[in-house]
Every structure is written in structure tokens, then in C-alpha cells.
Write an enzyme that holds these catalytic residues in place. Structure first.
Site, mmCIF file in Angstrom:
data_model
loop_
_atom_site.group_PDB
_atom_site.id
_atom_site.type_symbol
_atom_site.label_atom_id
_atom_site.label_comp_id
_atom_site.label_asym_id
_atom_site.label_seq_id
_atom_site.Cartn_x
_atom_site.Cartn_y
_atom_site.Cartn_z
ATOM 1 N N ASP A 131 -7.776 -8.080 8.712
ATOM 2 C CA ASP A 131 -7.094 -6.931 8.104
ATOM 3 C C ASP A 131 -6.027 -7.449 7.146
ATOM 4 O O ASP A 131 -5.521 -8.562 7.310
ATOM 5 C CB ASP A 131 -6.371 -6.099 9.183
ATOM 6 C CG ASP A 131 -7.332 -5.232 9.992
ATOM 7 O OD1 ASP A 131 -8.485 -5.046 9.578
ATOM 8 O OD2 ASP A 131 -6.889 -4.734 11.048
ATOM 9 N N ARG A 183 -13.619 -6.045 2.431
ATOM 10 C CA ARG A 183 -13.376 -4.611 2.654
ATOM 11 C C ARG A 183 -12.347 -4.184 1.604
ATOM 12 O O ARG A 183 -11.317 -4.833 1.449
ATOM 13 C CB ARG A 183 -12.801 -4.355 4.040
ATOM 14 C CG ARG A 183 -12.332 -2.891 4.205
ATOM 15 C CD ARG A 183 -11.352 -2.699 5.364
ATOM 16 N NE ARG A 183 -11.978 -3.019 6.627
ATOM 17 C CZ ARG A 183 -11.269 -3.432 7.690
ATOM 18 N NH1 ARG A 183 -9.957 -3.579 7.632
ATOM 19 N NH2 ARG A 183 -11.896 -3.714 8.818
HETATM 20 C C1 FAD Z 1 -11.947 1.173 7.738
HETATM 21 C C2 FAD Z 1 -10.556 1.102 7.186
HETATM 22 C C3 FAD Z 1 -9.839 -0.073 7.306
HETATM 23 C C4 FAD Z 1 -8.570 -0.174 6.742
HETATM 24 N N1 FAD Z 1 -7.916 -1.371 6.780
HETATM 25 C C5 FAD Z 1 -6.740 -1.495 6.128
HETATM 26 C C6 FAD Z 1 -6.104 -2.762 6.001
HETATM 27 O O1 FAD Z 1 -6.584 -3.792 6.476
HETATM 28 N N2 FAD Z 1 -4.920 -2.807 5.348
HETATM 29 C C7 FAD Z 1 -4.350 -1.700 4.783
HETATM 30 O O2 FAD Z 1 -3.290 -1.806 4.155
HETATM 31 N N3 FAD Z 1 -4.916 -0.498 4.927
HETATM 32 C C8 FAD Z 1 -6.102 -0.360 5.566
HETATM 33 N N4 FAD Z 1 -6.686 0.883 5.658
HETATM 34 C C9 FAD Z 1 -5.933 2.100 5.286
HETATM 35 C C10 FAD Z 1 -6.062 2.413 3.822
HETATM 36 O O3 FAD Z 1 -5.386 1.439 3.058
HETATM 37 C C11 FAD Z 1 -5.497 3.809 3.492
HETATM 38 O O4 FAD Z 1 -4.143 3.857 3.814
HETATM 39 C C12 FAD Z 1 -6.200 4.953 4.197
HETATM 40 O O5 FAD Z 1 -7.569 4.726 4.314
HETATM 41 C C13 FAD Z 1 -6.002 6.280 3.415
HETATM 42 O O6 FAD Z 1 -6.550 6.165 2.143
HETATM 43 P P1 FAD Z 1 -7.923 6.862 1.661
HETATM 44 O O7 FAD Z 1 -8.711 5.826 0.942
HETATM 45 O O8 FAD Z 1 -8.608 7.512 2.768
HETATM 46 O O9 FAD Z 1 -7.488 7.868 0.512
HETATM 47 P P2 FAD Z 1 -6.399 9.028 0.437
HETATM 48 O O10 FAD Z 1 -6.369 9.419 -1.005
HETATM 49 O O11 FAD Z 1 -5.128 8.642 1.091
HETATM 50 O O12 FAD Z 1 -7.053 10.188 1.275
HETATM 51 C C14 FAD Z 1 -8.239 10.850 0.890
HETATM 52 C C15 FAD Z 1 -8.529 11.950 1.900
HETATM 53 O O13 FAD Z 1 -8.835 11.361 3.162
HETATM 54 C C16 FAD Z 1 -8.280 12.103 4.224
HETATM 55 N N5 FAD Z 1 -7.279 11.256 4.921
HETATM 56 C C17 FAD Z 1 -6.795 10.053 4.495
HETATM 57 N N6 FAD Z 1 -5.925 9.554 5.391
HETATM 58 C C18 FAD Z 1 -5.859 10.449 6.395
HETATM 59 C C19 FAD Z 1 -5.138 10.499 7.618
HETATM 60 N N7 FAD Z 1 -4.318 9.519 8.004
HETATM 61 N N8 FAD Z 1 -5.305 11.587 8.411
HETATM 62 C C20 FAD Z 1 -6.151 12.594 8.060
HETATM 63 N N9 FAD Z 1 -6.847 12.599 6.907
HETATM 64 C C21 FAD Z 1 -6.727 11.549 6.089
HETATM 65 C C22 FAD Z 1 -7.655 13.327 3.603
HETATM 66 O O14 FAD Z 1 -8.658 14.321 3.597
HETATM 67 C C23 FAD Z 1 -7.353 12.864 2.189
HETATM 68 O O15 FAD Z 1 -7.300 13.921 1.284
HETATM 69 C C24 FAD Z 1 -7.985 0.968 6.141
HETATM 70 C C25 FAD Z 1 -8.718 2.146 6.024
HETATM 71 C C26 FAD Z 1 -9.981 2.224 6.501
HETATM 72 C C27 FAD Z 1 -10.763 3.493 6.312
#
Ligand code: FAD
Length: 306
Positions: A131, A183
Site C-alpha cells: 500500500d 494499483r
Molecule cells: C482497492 C483500493 C485500495 C486503495 N489503496 C490506497 C493506498 O494504498 N493508498 C492511498 O493513499 N489510498 C488508497 N486507496 C484510497 C484512494 O486513494 C481514495 O482515497 C478512495 O478510493 C476514494 O477515491 P475514489 O477513487 O473512489 O474517488 P472519489 O472521487 O473520492 O469518489 C467517487 C465516488 O465513490 C464513492 N466513494 C468514494 N469514497 C467513499 C467512501 N469513503 N464512502 C462512501 N462512498 C465513497 C462516492 O460515491 C463518490 O462519489 C485505495 C482505494 C481502493 C479502492
């Protein structure tokens, strides 16, 4: 933005952490995002997700450990998880944070712990994802990744790139050259404008640009997002370029956009769910709240009905 920054600041606040983790009200609510506190609970969730057609990556919660004993316990947990995943025949790899393996104490300790986990994964033909944490750790994570992947020729390890960082385009070029598995996510930490795009629209735009590079030249990228506009773009782009669904996977977090997860599986896409478990759920929960402050209202509403 203010709310996001405040919640991310609170994620690092140890007094609040102690209070929230003791709270008998909030504890069960963390269950929306966390698959329980024990490995057995996590395995039950993995098995259920596998039955629904999802792949899984399992994360044992914990970060920034401050003693070698805690770091060694984390390593033992991951070794046990990998053995048990193989024994049960689960479709599941693992994700871990280098600070949970002792990176804040010493790089040597962290690498020793990581090697033990990679060896076990190798024995079971499984995969380990590092991560990505806050930007203070980006370069050292990259260095340790290259030590394992290049210098020690361990090919069962992959990295995470965050589209909010300016440096990520160059990092992806390097990782594509190595044909390492990446990722891609947007990034979940509080970062200054000196290292990361302050505007969400730029983070999203960069996510698409980086996805294009990964899909065209990368090695089975994991596109980690719940953003349906981006997901639609990926579907259209891969259709136009005649890129097979077996060349990449979508990844989402446990408990978030379950409807979209099911839809992607139904459409025949590879979908991996990131399933965290363990007692150290506080910073993880706060990051999920910061991404969508509406989750706070969900929690407050549930508290009112208790
Ligand atoms: C499999 C996976 C691994 C990850 N690993 C890391 C990592 O190693 N390091 C790191 O910094 N980040 C990691 N993240 C978190 C990532 O960086 C984002 O903060 C997170 O995924 C929200 O961004 P988004 O791409 O979904 O887009 P956004 O624009 O934030 O969200 C798009 C839509 O997704 C939904 N959504 C997003 N977040 C949420 C929530 N918390 N609760 C409810 N609905 C939500 C909503 O409908 C929103 O409108 C990971 C995420 C995923 C999915």
C-alpha cells in the site's frame, strides 16, 4: 475540503483514537468498512465475496508501529494469513503497509519482515501489494520495492501509485519499464500543494492519464476507484482499443459502492475487493470518512437510533 483536511488531521490524533476505539457505539459502525477484528471473521468475508465472484486483497490493519515486537507480530500475522489463504483455496492476495512492518524503526527491520512475507507468498504462488502511505514514505517505499523486485528478483510484489502526486507520471513510466504490477488510486492522505494537486478535478484528470499509460503499457494494473465516470471511461477506452478484460482489474474498498461492484462482476470484469480487518481500525475509518463526509451523518444517524 476543510472537512476532509480536519478528518485527516484527526486520523493522526492519538487521544481521539483512544476515545473513539473505546466507544461501544462507534465500534460496531466501523463494521461497515472493516470485516471484523479477527482473521477468522476476515476469512468468512473473503469466502463470501469469492462466492459472489469477487477477488479479494486482505489487509491486516495497523500502521506506524513503534516497536520491533509489533512489527514482528504483523509479519507473523501476514505469514499465517498467506498459509491459511492457500489451505482454504481462497482467491485472495494481501496488501500491507511498510510502516506496519517497522519502517519507522529501521529500514533493515522492515525489509527483513517483508522478505519473510514475500517468501511465504512465493511458496503459495501468491502476491503481495505494498500500500502507499503519506508522501513522506513515497520514495522509501519505491526504494524498498525496487530492492525486492529488481535487486532480489522477487516478482510477486507490486506497488501503489496515487494520482494526486505530481511525481506519479514519472513513477508509472519506471514501473511500466519494469513490468511491475501497479494499483492506481487517487490518494487518501493530507498532502501539501508542493507535492500534490490541490484541485480534485486535476487529480481525476491525472487518474485518467495514468490509467491510459497503465492499460497500454503496464502489467495487469489494478484500477482502484469507485468513481463511476472514470470506470465508464475505462470501459469505453478498452472497448475502442480492443483491450481484453483479462488485462486489468478494477479494485474497490469493502463496503463501498457494493452495487457497482456487483455490476462490474455481472459484466464480466475482474473486480478485487480490499478487505481490511483487525483491531487498529481507527485511522482507516477516519480516511473513509474524509473521502465522503456524508459517512459521518450515516454514523451520527445510527447513533441517534441506538
Ligand atoms: C482497492 C483500493 C485500495 C486503495 N489503496 C490506497 C493506498 O494504498 N493508498 C492511498 O493513499 N489510498 C488508497 N486507496 C484510497 C484512494 O486513494 C481514495 O482515497 C478512495 O478510493 C476514494 O477515491 P475514489 O477513487 O473512489 O474517488 P472519489 O472521487 O473520492 O469518489 C467517487 C465516488 O465513490 C464513492 N466513494 C468514494 N469514497 C467513499 C467512501 N469513503 N464512502 C462512501 N462512498 C465513497 C462516492 O460515491 C463518490 O462519489 C485505495 C482505494 C481502493 C479502492
Amino acid at each position: 475540503m476543510l472537512m476532509r483536511n480536519s478528518l485527516l488531521w484527526l486520523a493522526g490524533n492519538s487521544t481521539l483514537r483512544r476515545q473513539v476505539m473505546r466507544s461501544r457505539l462507534v465500534r460496531p459502525l466501523a463494521g461497515r468498512f472493516v470485516a471484523g477484528e479477527t482473521a477468522e471473521q476476515a476469512f468468512a468475508t473473503v469466502a463470501q465475496l469469492n462466492r459472489q465472484g469477487a477477488l479479494v486483497t486482505l489487509d491486516y490493519l495497523g500502521e506506524n508501529v513503534s516497536s520491533a515486537e509489533e512489527a514482528t507480530a504483523t509479519r507473523q500475522m501476514y505469514v499465517g494469513l498467506l498459509d491459511e489463504i492457500a489451505r482454504r483455496g481462497l482467491k485472495c492476495n494481501v496488501s500491507l503497509k511498510l510502516t506496519a512492518l517497522g519502517l519507522d524503526i529501521s529500514r533493515t527491520l522492515c525489509e527483513t519482515n517483508l522478505r519473510a512475507i514475500l517468501d511465504t507468498a512465493q511458496r503459495h504462488d501468491n502476491f503481495v501489494r505494498l500500500d502507499m502511505e503519506g508522501s513522506d514514505y513515497t520514495q522509501i517505499t519505491f526504494d524498498i520495492f525496487e530492492q525486492m523486485f529488481v535487486a532480489e528478483n522477487r516478482k510477486n510484489v507490486g506497488m501503489v501509485i496515487q494520482s494526486y502526486l505530481y511525481r506519479s507520471a514519472a513513477d508509472i513510466e519506471r514501473l511500466n519499464q519494469l513490468q511491475a504490477r501497479v494499483r492506481l488510486c487517487k490518494g487518501a492522505y493530507n498532502e501539501p500543494p508542493s507535492v500534490a494537486y490541490p484541485q480534485k478535478s486535476d487529480v481525476d484528470k491525472n487518474y485518467i492519464a495514468l490509467t491510459r499509460r497503465l492499460i497500454c503499457d503496464g502489467n495487469y494494473p489494478g484500477l482502484a476507484t469507485h468513481d463511476s465516470a472514470i470506470i465508464d471511461w475505462v470501459k469505453q477506452f478498452t472497448r475502442e482499443q480492443q483491450i481484453g478484460r483479462d488485462r486489468f482489474e478494477f479494485q474497490m474498498l469493502y463496503g463501498i459502492r457494493r452495487d457497482l461492484q456487483q455490476q462490474l462482476i455481472k459484466e464480466g470484469h475482474n473486480l478485487r475487493v480490499y478487505v481490511p480487518f483487525g483491531e487498529a481500525w481507527y485511522p482507516y475509518l477516519m480516511r473513509r470518512l474524509a473521502e465522503r463526509p456524508a459517512n459521518l451523518f450515516f454514523i451520527l444517524k445510527s447513533l441517534r437510533h441506538k
